[in-house]
Structures are given as structure tokens and as C-alpha cells.
Design a protein around this motif. Structure first.
Motif, PDB file in Angstrom:
ATOM      1  N   VAL A  21     -40.637  -9.477 -33.236  1.00 39.03           N
ATOM      2  CA  VAL A  21     -40.926  -9.590 -31.658  1.00 39.03           C
ATOM      3  C   VAL A  21     -41.783 -10.302 -31.327  1.00 39.03           C
ATOM      4  O   VAL A  21     -41.841 -10.918 -30.276  1.00 39.03           O
ATOM      5  N   LYS A  22     -43.137  -9.088 -30.713  1.00 36.46           N
ATOM      6  CA  LYS A  22     -43.212  -9.050 -30.460  1.00 36.46           C
ATOM      7  C   LYS A  22     -45.146  -9.977 -31.036  1.00 36.46           C
ATOM      8  O   LYS A  22     -45.344 -10.849 -30.369  1.00 36.46           O
ATOM      9  N   SER A  23     -44.974 -10.582 -32.329  1.00 40.21           N
ATOM     10  CA  SER A  23     -45.632 -11.209 -33.135  1.00 40.21           C
ATOM     11  C   SER A  23     -44.893 -12.491 -32.449  1.00 40.21           C
ATOM     12  O   SER A  23     -46.078 -13.638 -32.499  1.00 40.21           O
ATOM     13  N   LEU A  24     -43.900 -12.726 -32.326  1.00 41.25           N
ATOM     14  CA  LEU A  24     -43.567 -13.749 -32.510  1.00 41.25           C
ATOM     15  C   LEU A  24     -43.233 -14.306 -29.891  1.00 41.25           C
ATOM     16  O   LEU A  24     -43.608 -15.297 -30.420  1.00 41.25           O
ATOM     17  N   LEU A  25     -43.231 -13.329 -30.267  1.00 44.87           N
ATOM     18  CA  LEU A  25     -43.903 -12.985 -28.415  1.00 44.87           C
ATOM     19  C   LEU A  25     -45.283 -13.974 -28.213  1.00 44.87           C
ATOM     20  O   LEU A  25     -45.143 -14.676 -27.576  1.00 44.87           O
ATOM     21  N   GLY A  26     -46.378 -13.364 -28.770  1.00 43.01           N
ATOM     22  CA  GLY A  26     -47.504 -13.779 -28.922  1.00 43.01           C
ATOM     23  C   GLY A  26     -47.817 -14.617 -29.029  1.00 43.01           C
ATOM     24  O   GLY A  26     -48.566 -15.643 -28.591  1.00 43.01           O
ATOM     25  N   GLN A  27     -47.469 -15.469 -30.149  1.00 42.28           N
ATOM     26  CA  GLN A  27     -46.928 -17.001 -30.663  1.00 42.28           C
ATOM     27  C   GLN A  27     -46.291 -18.033 -29.416  1.00 42.28           C
ATOM     28  O   GLN A  27     -47.177 -19.130 -29.705  1.00 42.28           O
ATOM     29  N   GLU A  28     -46.022 -17.349 -28.550  1.00 46.91           N
ATOM     30  CA  GLU A  28     -45.792 -17.930 -27.363  1.00 46.91           C
ATOM     31  C   GLU A  28     -46.595 -17.575 -25.756  1.00 46.91           C
ATOM     32  O   GLU A  28     -46.488 -18.887 -25.630  1.00 46.91           O
ATOM     33  N   GLY A  29     -46.759 -17.120 -26.478  1.00 41.72           N
ATOM     34  CA  GLY A  29     -48.047 -17.060 -24.953  1.00 41.72           C
ATOM     35  C   GLY A  29     -47.597 -16.763 -23.674  1.00 41.72           C
ATOM     36  O   GLY A  29     -49.359 -17.582 -22.825  1.00 41.72           O
ATOM     37  N   ARG A  30     -46.453 -16.174 -23.108  1.00 45.85           N
ATOM     38  CA  ARG A  30     -46.098 -16.089 -22.282  1.00 45.85           C
ATOM     39  C   ARG A  30     -45.483 -14.883 -22.075  1.00 45.85           C
ATOM     40  O   ARG A  30     -45.736 -14.220 -23.189  1.00 45.85           O
ATOM     41  N   ASP A  31     -45.952 -13.684 -21.350  1.00 48.92           N
ATOM     42  CA  ASP A  31     -45.935 -12.387 -20.805  1.00 48.92           C
ATOM     43  C   ASP A  31     -44.401 -12.750 -20.188  1.00 48.92           C
ATOM     44  O   ASP A  31     -43.970 -11.187 -19.459  1.00 48.92           O
ATOM     45  N   ASP A  32     -43.796 -13.146 -19.842  1.00 49.12           N
ATOM     46  CA  ASP A  32     -42.598 -13.527 -18.793  1.00 49.12           C
ATOM     47  C   ASP A  32     -41.355 -13.430 -19.698  1.00 49.12           C
ATOM     48  O   ASP A  32     -39.530 -13.284 -19.382  1.00 49.12           O
ATOM     49  N   LEU A  33     -41.518 -13.270 -21.152  1.00 45.60           N
ATOM     50  CA  LEU A  33     -40.101 -13.513 -22.112  1.00 45.60           C
ATOM     51  C   LEU A  33     -39.552 -12.252 -22.922  1.00 45.60           C
ATOM     52  O   LEU A  33     -40.266 -11.563 -23.036  1.00 45.60           O
ATOM     53  N   ARG A  34     -38.021 -11.998 -22.454  1.00 44.22           N
ATOM     54  CA  ARG A  34     -37.349 -11.220 -23.240  1.00 44.22           C
ATOM     55  C   ARG A  34     -36.539 -11.942 -24.515  1.00 44.22           C
ATOM     56  O   ARG A  34     -36.308 -12.010 -25.070  1.00 44.22           O
ATOM     57  N   LEU A  35     -36.470 -10.365 -25.290  1.00 43.16           N
ATOM     58  CA  LEU A  35     -35.646 -10.707 -26.155  1.00 43.16           C
ATOM     59  C   LEU A  35     -34.027 -10.059 -25.706  1.00 43.16           C
ATOM     60  O   LEU A  35     -33.826  -9.291 -25.115  1.00 43.16           O
ATOM     61  N   ARG A  36     -32.943 -11.724 -25.795  1.00 47.67           N
ATOM     62  CA  ARG A  36     -31.906 -11.800 -25.580  1.00 47.67           C
ATOM     63  C   ARG A  36     -31.240 -11.382 -26.196  1.00 47.67           C
ATOM     64  O   ARG A  36     -31.030 -12.188 -27.836  1.00 47.67           O
ATOM     65  N   VAL A  37     -30.260 -10.683 -26.549  1.00 51.09           N
ATOM     66  CA  VAL A  37     -29.498 -10.114 -27.273  1.00 51.09           C
ATOM     67  C   VAL A  37     -27.648 -10.836 -27.081  1.00 51.09           C
ATOM     68  O   VAL A  37     -27.510  -9.612 -26.175  1.00 51.09           O
ATOM     69  N   ALA A  38     -27.034 -11.393 -27.465  1.00 46.53           N
ATOM     70  CA  ALA A  38     -25.598 -11.972 -26.634  1.00 46.53           C
ATOM     71  C   ALA A  38     -24.490 -12.227 -27.547  1.00 46.53           C
ATOM     72  O   ALA A  38     -24.655 -11.972 -29.074  1.00 46.53           O
ATOM     73  N   VAL A  39     -23.223 -11.821 -27.225  1.00 46.40           N
ATOM     74  CA  VAL A  39     -22.425 -11.954 -28.697  1.00 46.40           C
ATOM     75  C   VAL A  39     -21.651 -13.148 -27.721  1.00 46.40           C
ATOM     76  O   VAL A  39     -21.229 -12.759 -26.424  1.00 46.40           O
ATOM     77  N   GLN A  40     -21.423 -14.208 -28.996  1.00 51.03           N
ATOM     78  CA  GLN A  40     -20.311 -15.559 -28.002  1.00 51.03           C
ATOM     79  C   GLN A  40     -19.676 -15.569 -28.745  1.00 51.03           C
ATOM     80  O   GLN A  40     -19.536 -15.228 -30.409  1.00 51.03           O
ATOM     81  N   PRO A  41     -18.645 -16.756 -28.386  1.00 51.67           N
ATOM     82  CA  PRO A  41     -17.188 -17.382 -29.524  1.00 51.67           C
ATOM     83  C   PRO A  41     -17.600 -17.975 -29.985  1.00 51.67           C
ATOM     84  O   PRO A  41     -18.523 -18.083 -29.712  1.00 51.67           O
ATOM     85  N   GLY A  42     -17.199 -17.638 -31.355  1.00 51.37           N
ATOM     86  CA  GLY A  42     -17.698 -19.008 -32.034  1.00 51.37           C
ATOM     87  C   GLY A  42     -17.834 -18.634 -34.090  1.00 51.37           C
ATOM     88  O   GLY A  42     -17.143 -17.630 -34.361  1.00 51.37           O
ATOM     89  N   GLY A  96     -35.604 -12.447 -42.156  1.00 49.93           N
ATOM     90  CA  GLY A  96     -34.454 -12.587 -40.996  1.00 49.93           C
ATOM     91  C   GLY A  96     -34.512 -11.312 -40.441  1.00 49.93           C
ATOM     92  O   GLY A  96     -34.897 -10.022 -40.791  1.00 49.93           O
ATOM     93  N   PHE A  97     -33.677 -11.754 -39.392  1.00 47.21           N
ATOM     94  CA  PHE A  97     -33.707 -10.485 -38.082  1.00 47.21           C
ATOM     95  C   PHE A  97     -31.915  -9.943 -38.637  1.00 47.21           C
ATOM     96  O   PHE A  97     -31.242 -11.166 -39.142  1.00 47.21           O
ATOM     97  N   THR A  98     -31.722  -9.286 -38.925  1.00 49.30           N
ATOM     98  CA  THR A  98     -29.922  -8.750 -38.928  1.00 49.30           C
ATOM     99  C   THR A  98     -29.802  -7.200 -38.253  1.00 49.30           C
ATOM    100  O   THR A  98     -30.513  -6.280 -37.417  1.00 49.30           O
ATOM    101  N   ILE A  99     -28.088  -7.802 -37.970  1.00 50.30           N
ATOM    102  CA  ILE A  99     -27.711  -6.603 -37.174  1.00 50.30           C
ATOM    103  C   ILE A  99     -26.714  -5.745 -37.942  1.00 50.30           C
ATOM    104  O   ILE A  99     -25.902  -6.400 -38.486  1.00 50.30           O
TER     105      ILE A  99
END
Length: 115
Positions: A21-42, A96-99
Motif C-alpha cells: 500500500v505504501k508503495s502504491l501510494l508513493g506512485q500516486e504522489g498524493r498524501d491525502d489518500l487512504r486505503l478504504r476497505v468496503a463490503v458491497q452487494p454483488g 494481489g491482495f488477499t482477505i
């Protein structure tokens, strides 16, 4: 999997996941982003996970810092994610990410959704 501190909402983030996540955020070049984890119907089993970067703050969000990585869970998703462990794998077979979610009673054959 080495697991970092347990969040107030019960989610656990592995060291590998936090580093990715830190690596991906570094690539985005923004310091206002957080990792959001959500559960959605589907999905074929009824529910699906969503992981994405988000700058929003929603009423009732559970926010936890894992060594410099802020993880946000909306109040509707918190009950579905208590005790869930998020990891990042990078092998020849899978990347990839696993949960690993103890609340999931079943999943579809493709592993994309759960119930």
C-alpha cells in the motif's frame, strides 16, 4: 504472515500488505489518500470486497493507522470485516491482495465474492 496492530474495527493488515500500500501510494504522489476497505452487494455469492484509495471522510468511518498506512472502513462494512486479515502475496501463481475473513460462510468458485 506477520500481522501489524489490530484495528479498532478488528481488521488486521500484514506487513507485506502495508508495504505494498505504501508503495502504491508513493506512485500516486498524493498524501491525502487512504486505503478504504468496503463490503458491497454483488458477485455470485452475494457480497464482494472493494479496496481502493480514497480521500473522503464519511460519517461513522473507522480509521486505523498501520505503521503509516491509514485503513478506512465505513460503518456498514465494519460488522462484515471484524477479524479479517488483509495480506499481499506475490508468487509465481498469484499476485494481489488477499482477505482472510472469519465472517465469510462461503465463497464463489472464482473467489471474487463471499457470503
Amino acid at each position: 504472515m506477520t500481522v501489524q496492530d489490530v484495528a479498532a474495527d478488528g481488521i488486521k493488515l500484514s506487513d507485506n500488505a502495508a508495504a505494498k500500500v505504501k508503495s502504491l501510494l508513493g506512485q500516486e504522489g498524493r498524501d491525502d489518500l487512504r486505503l478504504r476497505v468496503a463490503v458491497q452487494p454483488g458477485g455470485c455469492s452475494g457480497l464482494r470486497y472493494q479496496l481502493f484509495f480514497d480521500e473522503r471522510s464519511l460519517d461513522g468511518d473507522a480509521i486505523t493507522d498501520f505503521g503509516g498506512v491509514e485503513v478506512v472502513v465505513d460503518r456498514m462494512s465494519v460488522p462484515y470485516l471484524g477479524g479479517a486479515q488483509i495480506d499481499f502475496v506475490d508468487t509465481i501463481e498469484k499476485q494481489g491482495f488477499t482477505i482472510d475473513n472469519p465472517n465469510a460462510t462461503g465463497s464463489c468458485a472464482c473467489g471474487d465474492s463471499f457470503s
